[in-house]
Scaffold this motif. Sequence first.
Motif, short mmCIF file in Angstrom:
data_model
loop_
_atom_site.label_atom_id
_atom_site.label_comp_id
_atom_site.label_asym_id
_atom_site.label_seq_id
_atom_site.Cartn_x
_atom_site.Cartn_y
_atom_site.Cartn_z
N GLU A 59 1.17 9.54 -5.51
CA GLU A 59 1.58 10.88 -5.11
C GLU A 59 2.56 11.47 -6.11
O GLU A 59 2.49 12.67 -6.43
CB GLU A 59 2.21 10.85 -3.71
N LYS A 60 3.45 10.64 -6.63
CA LYS A 60 4.42 11.11 -7.62
C LYS A 60 3.70 11.55 -8.91
O LYS A 60 4.05 12.57 -9.51
CB LYS A 60 5.43 10.00 -7.91
N GLU A 87 0.83 -1.21 0.00
CA GLU A 87 0.00 0.00 0.00
C GLU A 87 0.87 1.26 0.00
O GLU A 87 0.55 2.24 -0.67
CB GLU A 87 -0.92 0.00 1.21
N GLU A 88 1.97 1.22 0.72
CA GLU A 88 2.89 2.36 0.78
C GLU A 88 3.50 2.64 -0.59
O GLU A 88 3.60 3.80 -1.02
CB GLU A 88 4.00 2.04 1.80
N VAL A 89 3.90 1.59 -1.30
CA VAL A 89 4.49 1.75 -2.63
C VAL A 89 3.45 2.32 -3.60
O VAL A 89 3.75 3.22 -4.39
CB VAL A 89 5.05 0.40 -3.15
N VAL A 90 2.22 1.81 -3.56
CA VAL A 90 1.16 2.29 -4.44
C VAL A 90 0.87 3.76 -4.14
O VAL A 90 0.76 4.58 -5.05
CB VAL A 90 -0.12 1.42 -4.29
N ASN A 91 0.77 4.12 -2.87
CA ASN A 91 0.51 5.51 -2.50
C ASN A 91 1.65 6.42 -2.95
O ASN A 91 1.41 7.54 -3.41
CB ASN A 91 0.28 5.64 -1.00
N PHE A 92 2.88 5.96 -2.83
CA PHE A 92 4.03 6.74 -3.27
C PHE A 92 3.95 7.00 -4.78
O PHE A 92 4.17 8.13 -5.23
CB PHE A 92 5.34 6.01 -2.93
N ALA A 93 3.62 5.97 -5.54
CA ALA A 93 3.52 6.12 -7.00
C ALA A 93 2.40 7.09 -7.38
O ALA A 93 2.56 7.93 -8.26
CB ALA A 93 3.29 4.75 -7.66
N LYS A 95 1.93 14.86 -8.25
CA LYS A 95 2.90 15.95 -8.20
C LYS A 95 3.29 16.40 -9.60
O LYS A 95 3.42 17.59 -9.86
CB LYS A 95 4.14 15.52 -7.40
N ALA A 96 3.44 15.47 -10.54
CA ALA A 96 3.77 15.82 -11.92
C ALA A 96 2.67 16.68 -12.53
O ALA A 96 2.95 17.66 -13.23
CB ALA A 96 4.00 14.56 -12.75
N PHE A 97 1.40 16.36 -12.27
CA PHE A 97 0.29 17.15 -12.78
C PHE A 97 0.25 18.53 -12.12
O PHE A 97 -0.02 19.53 -12.77
CB PHE A 97 -1.04 16.42 -12.59
#
Length: 158
Positions: free
Chosen positions: A45-46, A37-43, A49-51
């Motif tokens: 969020e990234k 879940e942490e990895v999915v949330n990190f992706a 952030k790009a948008f």
Amino acid sequence: MESFFDREDTLYDLLKQHTGDDMEDSMADVKISPETEEVVNFALEKRMKAFEEFNEQAGIHLYIEGKISAKSFDPMNIIPIEGRLLHKSFIKVRMNNEDFLIQQPVIAHVDHGIQNINKLHLIVGNEPIETNDSLTIDGVGEIKGRYKKQENIWHVLI
């Protein structure tokens, strides 16, 4: 291994034979680890952030709406999120039976597939040049359609 060479079943068909028809039910029982879940949330969020960084760029925001189809793009430089695709390098689109190459970051709002675009959002440095029925945009070309300007935002309906 040799017994599989003569079969035309897909991998899904083979797995279904071993799990039965209740494969969807057994998928509901799969536990997702906190690390996953942490990895999915990190992706996610990234991507967000790009948008956000795209929207915070200085310049004139230009929205082109209507029937647009993607003709070519760089699939390795696309960030997808919620029906929108951030093309980081370029996209070639067809609008009004003409092809336009946009060689800058652009957000494409898609519907029913990656090639069916209903809105493009780009940020340009110079004001578009107005004519009666079109706008000429630096780096894009002349786009025929109705347009209106609201402060630092242009809307073009093709």
